[in-house]
Write an enzyme that holds these catalytic residues in place. Structure first.
Site, PDB file in Angstrom:
ATOM      1  N   PHE A 109      -1.408  -8.417  14.455  1.00  0.00           N
ATOM      2  CA  PHE A 109      -2.918  -9.168  14.225  1.00  0.00           C
ATOM      3  C   PHE A 109      -3.495  -9.359  13.014  1.00  0.00           C
ATOM      4  CE2 PHE A 109      -4.889  -5.081  14.574  1.00  0.00           C
ATOM      5  CZ  PHE A 109      -6.289  -5.644  14.136  1.00  0.00           C
ATOM      6  N   LYS A 110      -3.231  -8.395  12.022  1.00  0.00           N
ATOM      7  CA  LYS A 110      -3.619  -8.492  10.743  1.00  0.00           C
ATOM      8  C   LYS A 110      -3.284  -9.829  10.004  1.00  0.00           C
ATOM      9  CE  LYS A 110      -5.262  -4.252  11.510  1.00  0.00           C
ATOM     10  NZ  LYS A 110      -4.980  -3.058  10.627  1.00  0.00           N
ATOM     11  N   ASP A 111      -2.058 -10.385  10.459  1.00  0.00           N
ATOM     12  CA  ASP A 111      -1.875 -11.634   9.851  1.00  0.00           C
ATOM     13  C   ASP A 111      -2.919 -12.725   9.986  1.00  0.00           C
ATOM     14  OD1 ASP A 111       0.665 -10.831   8.697  1.00  0.00           O
ATOM     15  OD2 ASP A 111       1.596 -10.806  10.919  1.00  0.00           O
ATOM     16  N   THR A 144      -2.320  -3.177   8.145  1.00  0.00           N
ATOM     17  CA  THR A 144      -3.157  -3.841   7.266  1.00  0.00           C
ATOM     18  C   THR A 144      -2.341  -3.921   5.768  1.00  0.00           C
ATOM     19  OG1 THR A 144      -5.593  -3.543   8.243  1.00  0.00           O
ATOM     20  CG2 THR A 144      -5.163  -3.965   5.617  1.00  0.00           C
TER      21      THR A 144
END
Length: 493
Positions: A109-111, A144
């Site tokens: 989800f950091k993308d 991250t």
């Protein structure tokens, strides 16, 4: 809209200045001075693409960006580096929903935010006529680091240094980081855990002597962690987008409440949900799901934050965090945005390892539910959902799924619920396969991925193709006490 520091409400900066600084110069975190109230015409919003929703939501939060500047950042961020045009699809699993945030270039989800942060930072420098080299300083619990390096790789005028805990990430996460290309990328494992790395990164940000030294090189620090509002604000977008998808699919009536269950470590993802609610999104409850490192569960149950506890390495390593940095922002709002009171609490945490809120301050958390899920329960949830639906979750999403199931059975959450799915199972193949009953310990990474592919029937994500054969370009391990010297050496080159 401007931003103010949690430690000093008189420390006010523009959005672009907040993005460039990363952390406030007084050691605090920047928060919006106020929250926008959107005109939520769901007939219209339900037809938005992800890019259109991003423009709609980000515009008031990034008020010193022109429409053209913001459009350019969004266009460059949310393109074919995602493997689906939906960018962040919502899928129905049994009697609830999963918001899949792992379709980007690093399958986590950091993308969603780190695809746009480099462009936001570059534009922020242009807005402020800032010609300094930006040294991105980041601690990671696994995801991250890779997403940040992928975003900033060979971006002119930047260097990025990522610290991660040796032995504290999955083998796939580590391989992703250590094979990262880019002349400006540096990844270093430290002897310690994520909290050790994050604490020292904060110390370096707040080191006035080091700050002045960097300035003499025409350099300055910034952050790619969710402590940077340039990371946090883009995450608000997918909460609105998820709701719009359910309206479009006829799963919820426009304006009715839904709940979100969020696997939570550093508190950035769920805080974005809280900010979405503050901005008018119809959210009933935010479910804060913890693993065995249940400091946040204890906080919501008791009103006391206590970091004096054992640090436990689990199969959901991105949640293996004891000091959740973004919680400071929520506590700031809970204490009436009183920066003196907030500073008092943060000093107590630093000196005594704990702080406690009053009953009145705790009342601010009425929209939060919390639960924690053990490692055995995480594995059982992966297995249970697979047997019921043939859907395979990663080890973090499973924590949020089980937490929702527990709270739902207790009757504490009755609204339609979205599980925030934060990573692909391909990122944690050994743990996932073990949960599914496969003897995985004796398998190498290639065999693990092949087995998972056979079971899931989901094609290898582009992020996995060629990963295992890629050359490792980084091989440095240092003590926490050596981080400052490493940063100095990189900055002065």
């Amino acid at each position: 809209m401007n931003y103010k520091s949690t430690r000093n409400s008189e420390n006010i900066v523009t959005p672009s200045q907040a993005i460039l600084q990363g952390l406030a110069t007084d050691g605090g975190l920047y928060v919006p001075e106020s929250f926008p109230k959107f005109d939520l015409d769901w007939d219209k919003l339900s037809q938005f693409t992800y890019q259109e929703m991003a423009q709609f939501i980000l515009k008031p939060f990034l008020s010193d960006f022109s429409d053209d500047q913001l459009d350019r950042c969004i266009e460059l961020a949310y393109d074919n580096k995602f493997d689906t045009e939906a960018i962040a699809p919502v899928v129905e699993i049994d009697n609830h929903y999963h918001l899949e945030l792992f379709h980007g270039s690093t399958i986590a989800f950091k993308d969603m935010a780190l695809s746009i942060l480099p462009y936001l930072m570059k534009t922020s420098a242009e807005i402020n006529h800032n010609n300094n080299e930006i040294v991105i300083l980041t601690a990671t619990s696994g995801d991250t680091g890779k997403a940040a390096m992928a975003g900033f790789s060979d971006v002119p005028g930047t260097k990025i240094i990522v610290f991660y805990p040796k032995g504290g990430v999955s083998s796939i996460q580590e391989q992703q980081m250590l094979t990262q290309t880019g002349e400006n990328t540096h990844v270093v494992s430290i002897v310690g855990n994520f909290d050790d790395a994050q604490t020292e990164v904060k110390n370096l940000f707040n080191d006035i002597v080091l700050r002045d030294e960097l300035q003499s090189y025409n350099s300055q620090f910034s952050s790619a962690n969710s402590m940077n509002i340039g990371r946090l604000v883009p995450q608000i977008v997918y909460y609105f987008y998820a709701y719009a998808q359910l309206v479009k699919q006829g799963k919820v009536k426009a304006g009715s409440d839904i709940d979100f269950s969020v696997p939570t470590g550093n508190f950035g993802n769920i805080l974005a949900g809280y900010y979405a609610k503050r901005s008018g999104l119809p959210i009933g409850k935010l479910l804060c799901a913890s693993n065995d490192n249940k400091v946040l569960y204890d906080f919501f149950q008791q009103g006391e934050y206590n970091r004096q506890r054992e640090f436990i390495l689990t199969i959901s390593p991105s949640m293996d965090i004891i000091v959740s940095s973004n919680l400071e922002r929520l506590v700031f709002h809970a204490v009436g945005e009183d920066s003196a009171r907030l500073s008092e609490l943060m000093n107590q945490l630093s000196q005594d390892g704990r702080y406690a809120l009053t009953d009145n301050e705790r009342s601010h958390f009425s929209n939060f539910l919390s639960d924690y899920v053990t490692e055995d329960e995480t594995k059982e949830e992966i297995n249970y959902v697979y047997k019921q639906t043939n859907y395979i979750m990663d080890t973090h999403t499973a924590v949020a799924s089980k937490a929702w199931r527990n709270l739902n059975q207790q009757g504490l959450t009755t609204n339609p619920t979205i599980i925030v799915s934060t990573a692909s199972p391909y990122k944690f193949p050994e743990a996932v396969l073990s949960a599914l009953g496969v003897e995985a310990e004796s398998l190498n990474d290639n065999e693990l991925l092949t087995q998972l592919n056979n079971l899931s029937k989901v094609p290898f994500p582009p992020a996995i193709d060629g990963l295992l054969d890629a050359t490792r370009l980084h091989d440095t391990t240092i003590e926490v006490s050596e981080m400052r010297e490493f940063v100095q050496n990189v900055a002065k080159k």
